[in-house]
Design an enzyme around this catalytic site. Sequence first.
Site, PDB file in Angstrom:
ATOM      1  N   HIS A   4       0.799  -1.232   0.000  1.00  0.00           N
ATOM      2  CA  HIS A   4       0.000   0.000   0.000  1.00  0.00           C
ATOM      3  C   HIS A   4       0.827   1.275   0.000  1.00  0.00           C
ATOM      4  CE1 HIS A   4      -2.519  -3.204   1.781  1.00  0.00           C
ATOM      5  NE2 HIS A   4      -3.469  -2.642   1.063  1.00  0.00           N
ATOM      6  N   GLY A  20      -4.026  11.276  11.144  1.00  0.00           N
ATOM      7  CA  GLY A  20      -5.024  10.441  10.465  1.00  0.00           C
ATOM      8  C   GLY A  20      -5.274  10.925   9.047  1.00  0.00           C
ATOM      9  N   ARG A  24      -3.495  16.581   6.124  1.00  0.00           N
ATOM     10  CA  ARG A  24      -2.740  17.180   7.228  1.00  0.00           C
ATOM     11  C   ARG A  24      -1.251  16.810   7.116  1.00  0.00           C
ATOM     12  NH1 ARG A  24      -4.953  20.114  10.935  1.00  0.00           N
ATOM     13  NH2 ARG A  24      -7.088  19.457  10.570  1.00  0.00           N
ATOM     14  N   ARG A  43      -3.805   5.537  -3.038  1.00  0.00           N
ATOM     15  CA  ARG A  43      -5.066   5.763  -2.314  1.00  0.00           C
ATOM     16  C   ARG A  43      -5.161   7.151  -1.709  1.00  0.00           C
ATOM     17  NH1 ARG A  43      -8.145   0.911  -0.686  1.00  0.00           N
ATOM     18  NH2 ARG A  43      -7.265  -0.787  -1.867  1.00  0.00           N
ATOM     19  N   ARG A  87       1.994   9.433  16.504  1.00  0.00           N
ATOM     20  CA  ARG A  87       0.676   9.792  15.974  1.00  0.00           C
ATOM     21  C   ARG A  87       0.310  11.197  16.452  1.00  0.00           C
ATOM     22  NH1 ARG A  87      -4.595   9.709  14.866  1.00  0.00           N
ATOM     23  NH2 ARG A  87      -6.070   9.792  16.597  1.00  0.00           N
ATOM     24  N   GLY A  89      -3.098  13.358  16.392  1.00  0.00           N
ATOM     25  CA  GLY A  89      -4.494  13.231  15.986  1.00  0.00           C
ATOM     26  C   GLY A  89      -5.447  13.997  16.885  1.00  0.00           C
ATOM     27  N   SER A  90      -6.729  13.782  16.649  1.00  0.00           N
ATOM     28  CA  SER A  90      -7.744  14.455  17.459  1.00  0.00           C
ATOM     29  C   SER A  90      -8.448  13.428  18.343  1.00  0.00           C
ATOM     30  CB  SER A  90      -8.755  15.160  16.563  1.00  0.00           C
ATOM     31  OG  SER A  90      -9.431  14.192  15.794  1.00  0.00           O
ATOM     32  N   GLU A 179     -10.381   8.236  20.813  1.00  0.00           N
ATOM     33  CA  GLU A 179      -9.987   8.380  19.412  1.00  0.00           C
ATOM     34  C   GLU A 179     -10.107   7.002  18.778  1.00  0.00           C
ATOM     35  OE1 GLU A 179      -7.234   6.144  19.814  1.00  0.00           O
ATOM     36  OE2 GLU A 179      -5.749   7.473  18.927  1.00  0.00           O
ATOM     37  N   MET A 180      -9.438   6.735  17.664  1.00  0.00           N
ATOM     38  CA  MET A 180      -9.723   5.467  16.990  1.00  0.00           C
ATOM     39  C   MET A 180      -8.486   4.701  16.509  1.00  0.00           C
ATOM     40  SD  MET A 180     -13.146   6.594  14.878  1.00  0.00           S
ATOM     41  CE  MET A 180     -13.707   4.918  14.645  1.00  0.00           C
ATOM     42  N   GLU A 181      -7.301   5.013  17.037  1.00  0.00           N
ATOM     43  CA  GLU A 181      -6.095   4.421  16.445  1.00  0.00           C
ATOM     44  C   GLU A 181      -5.015   3.897  17.415  1.00  0.00           C
ATOM     45  OE1 GLU A 181      -7.269   7.488  15.458  1.00  0.00           O
ATOM     46  OE2 GLU A 181      -8.094   6.958  13.513  1.00  0.00           O
ATOM     47  N   ASP A 204     -13.450  17.779  20.472  1.00  0.00           N
ATOM     48  CA  ASP A 204     -14.850  17.856  20.897  1.00  0.00           C
ATOM     49  C   ASP A 204     -14.986  17.221  22.277  1.00  0.00           C
ATOM     50  OD1 ASP A 204     -14.429  15.494  18.809  1.00  0.00           O
ATOM     51  OD2 ASP A 204     -15.863  14.810  20.299  1.00  0.00           O
ATOM     52  N   ARG A 217      -9.165  24.322  14.868  1.00  0.00           N
ATOM     53  CA  ARG A 217      -8.429  23.059  14.903  1.00  0.00           C
ATOM     54  C   ARG A 217      -7.061  23.200  14.250  1.00  0.00           C
ATOM     55  NH1 ARG A 217     -12.981  18.967  13.108  1.00  0.00           N
ATOM     56  NH2 ARG A 217     -14.422  20.051  14.442  1.00  0.00           N
TER      57      ARG A 217
HETATM   58  N1  HPA Z   1     -14.828   9.678  18.796  1.00  0.00           N
HETATM   59  C1  HPA Z   1     -13.867   9.024  18.179  1.00  0.00           C
HETATM   60  N2  HPA Z   1     -12.807   9.619  17.666  1.00  0.00           N
HETATM   61  C2  HPA Z   1     -12.721  10.946  17.788  1.00  0.00           C
HETATM   62  C3  HPA Z   1     -13.678  11.686  18.419  1.00  0.00           C
HETATM   63  C4  HPA Z   1     -14.795  11.027  18.957  1.00  0.00           C
HETATM   64  O1  HPA Z   1     -15.694  11.632  19.549  1.00  0.00           O
HETATM   65  N3  HPA Z   1     -13.320  12.980  18.345  1.00  0.00           N
HETATM   66  C5  HPA Z   1     -12.165  13.028  17.698  1.00  0.00           C
HETATM   67  N4  HPA Z   1     -11.779  11.794  17.348  1.00  0.00           N
END
Ligand code: HPA
Length: 231
Positions: A4, A20, A24, A43, A87, A89-90, A179-181, A204, A217
């Site tokens: 990839h 992510g 960015r 990709r 990483r 990220g947010s 977050e998700m990672e 948030d 942001r």
């Molecule tokens: N959930 C998952 N990942 C995120 C969130 C959230 O509320 N905000 C920023 N990344």
Amino acid sequence: MSLHINAKPGDIAETILLPGDPLRAKFIAEKFLNHSQCFNEVRGMYGYTGFYKGKRVSVMGSGMGQASLGIYVNELIDDYRVKNIIRVGSCGSYQKEVNVRDIILAQSASTDAAHNKKIFKSMDFAPCANFNLLLKAHNYAQENNIAIKVGNILSSDTFYDYNQESWKLWADFGILAVEMESNLLYSIAALKKVNALSILTVSDSLVTGESTSAQERQCDFIQMMDIGLNI
Ligand code: HPA
């Protein structure tokens, strides 16, 4: 090239910043790096290598979620010999003391995903940040008057959770934000003996419902990238 990533051996530095969002990554390369060169467009997951304060560094998008990040992190380590992964990220706050725009250093990452359950079955593995990177980030932030919070976060596999209350269990156990990672990043780093740290900006809050605008942001992210690049 790997499956990839369309880069040649040696195109990617030993240290990489991993936002992510691939745009960015482009922004970081254009704004902060000297002599940056794009090494991947497959990709649309842009990756660049350049120099920051004379040191060679790469930056590349990971995509959203652990499934996407896992593909790139495995290939970066196995095929391109990357040793330090940071990483940037947010995240969404789970605590009333954690406000939007705050910066979090993820000391450890819990998860609702099953990737480690497949390996450890009924046992638990606790993925954590590399202490050296964590300490460096903490020291840099203190020296530069950047307020940070350090603690456990949740890496969730779902952004839109239909159980509106489920986050409160994690909050009760002191999880700072979601977050998700990072859980998979820290797990792969542990197995493959490389160093990883997640630096997150709170975009948030699930406690107050507040969120930052896209423009805000941008500025908040710059502070987080400053830490990432300087360590
Ligand atoms: N959930 C998952 N990942 C995120 C969130 C959230 O509320 N905000 C920023 N990344």
